[in-house]
Design a protein around this motif. Structure first.
Motif, PDB file in Angstrom:
ATOM      1  N   ARG A 169     -51.060  13.875 -25.305  1.00 28.44           N
ATOM      2  CA  ARG A 169     -52.494  13.811 -25.085  1.00 28.44           C
ATOM      3  C   ARG A 169     -53.028  14.755 -26.118  1.00 28.44           C
ATOM      4  O   ARG A 169     -53.873  14.711 -26.235  1.00 28.44           O
ATOM      5  N   ASP A 170     -52.297  15.892 -26.967  1.00 27.37           N
ATOM      6  CA  ASP A 170     -53.408  16.889 -27.506  1.00 27.37           C
ATOM      7  C   ASP A 170     -53.155  15.717 -29.166  1.00 27.37           C
ATOM      8  O   ASP A 170     -53.891  15.680 -29.818  1.00 27.37           O
ATOM      9  N   THR A 171     -51.925  15.112 -29.385  1.00 24.51           N
ATOM     10  CA  THR A 171     -51.924  13.796 -30.894  1.00 24.51           C
ATOM     11  C   THR A 171     -52.718  13.055 -29.974  1.00 24.51           C
ATOM     12  O   THR A 171     -53.923  12.715 -31.754  1.00 24.51           O
ATOM     13  N   ASN A 199     -56.239  13.624 -27.867  1.00 24.14           N
ATOM     14  CA  ASN A 199     -57.352  14.280 -28.306  1.00 24.14           C
ATOM     15  C   ASN A 199     -57.954  14.345 -29.978  1.00 24.14           C
ATOM     16  O   ASN A 199     -58.649  14.205 -30.028  1.00 24.14           O
ATOM     17  N   ASP A 255     -47.300  16.401 -22.849  1.00 22.73           N
ATOM     18  CA  ASP A 255     -49.170  17.241 -23.396  1.00 22.73           C
ATOM     19  C   ASP A 255     -48.935  16.955 -24.381  1.00 22.73           C
ATOM     20  O   ASP A 255     -50.368  17.381 -24.975  1.00 22.73           O
ATOM     21  N   LYS A 256     -47.661  16.886 -25.234  1.00 19.73           N
ATOM     22  CA  LYS A 256     -47.924  16.376 -26.942  1.00 19.73           C
ATOM     23  C   LYS A 256     -49.006  15.492 -27.187  1.00 19.73           C
ATOM     24  O   LYS A 256     -49.290  14.869 -28.527  1.00 19.73           O
ATOM     25  N   ASP A 312     -61.468  13.723 -25.549  1.00 20.24           N
ATOM     26  CA  ASP A 312     -60.572  14.350 -24.066  1.00 20.24           C
ATOM     27  C   ASP A 312     -59.787  13.917 -23.205  1.00 20.24           C
ATOM     28  O   ASP A 312     -60.429  13.669 -22.536  1.00 20.24           O
TER      29      ASP A 312
END
Length: 117
Positions: free
Chosen positions: A99-101, A103, A96-97, A109
């Motif tokens: 992916r967020d980075t 994004n 998740d981290k 997205d």
């Protein structure tokens, strides 16, 4: 919990479910915790489009759900031991981290995909 008690709890949950839209993420979690092995939900037929609409509704973080396209049904993978669940949770926090980075860096997205526990 005995086999009969386990089946009674599973049937109690499935009695209130008439279609895929009635099946919540909480129902999935409860069914997976009750069942010690994979559980086939063949109470109703599910199209591929219905499955993906449902995944979007309940969230793509739901774990242990597979779509059996050949038989048009949902299959819940058997419950896992607590250690495996904990390890999987740690890995998804890490992913998740990432992916967020991605994004934030690209303005796109990204989402996690593939087999989910």
């Amino acid at each position: 919990m005995g086999d009969q008690a386990r089946m009674d709890r599973i049937n109690c949950i499935l009695d209130r479910v008439d279609s895929l839209n009635d099946l919540s993420a909480d129902d999935i979690i409860e069914l997976r915790h009750i069942s010690e092995s994979s559980l086939v939900i063949d109470k109703f037929k599910v199209s591929s489009a219905e499955y993906w609409d449902w995944i979007n509704k309940v969230g793509d973080n739901i774990r242990g759900v597979e779509y059996d396209a050949r038989n048009a049904r949902i299959v819940l993978k058997g419950g896992r031991k607590w250690m495996h669940e904990a390890a999987t949770g740690v890995i998804y926090v890490f992913l998740d981290k990432i992916r967020d980075t991605l994004n934030a860096a690209t303005g796109l997205d990204y989402s996690l995909s593939g087999s989910k526990g």
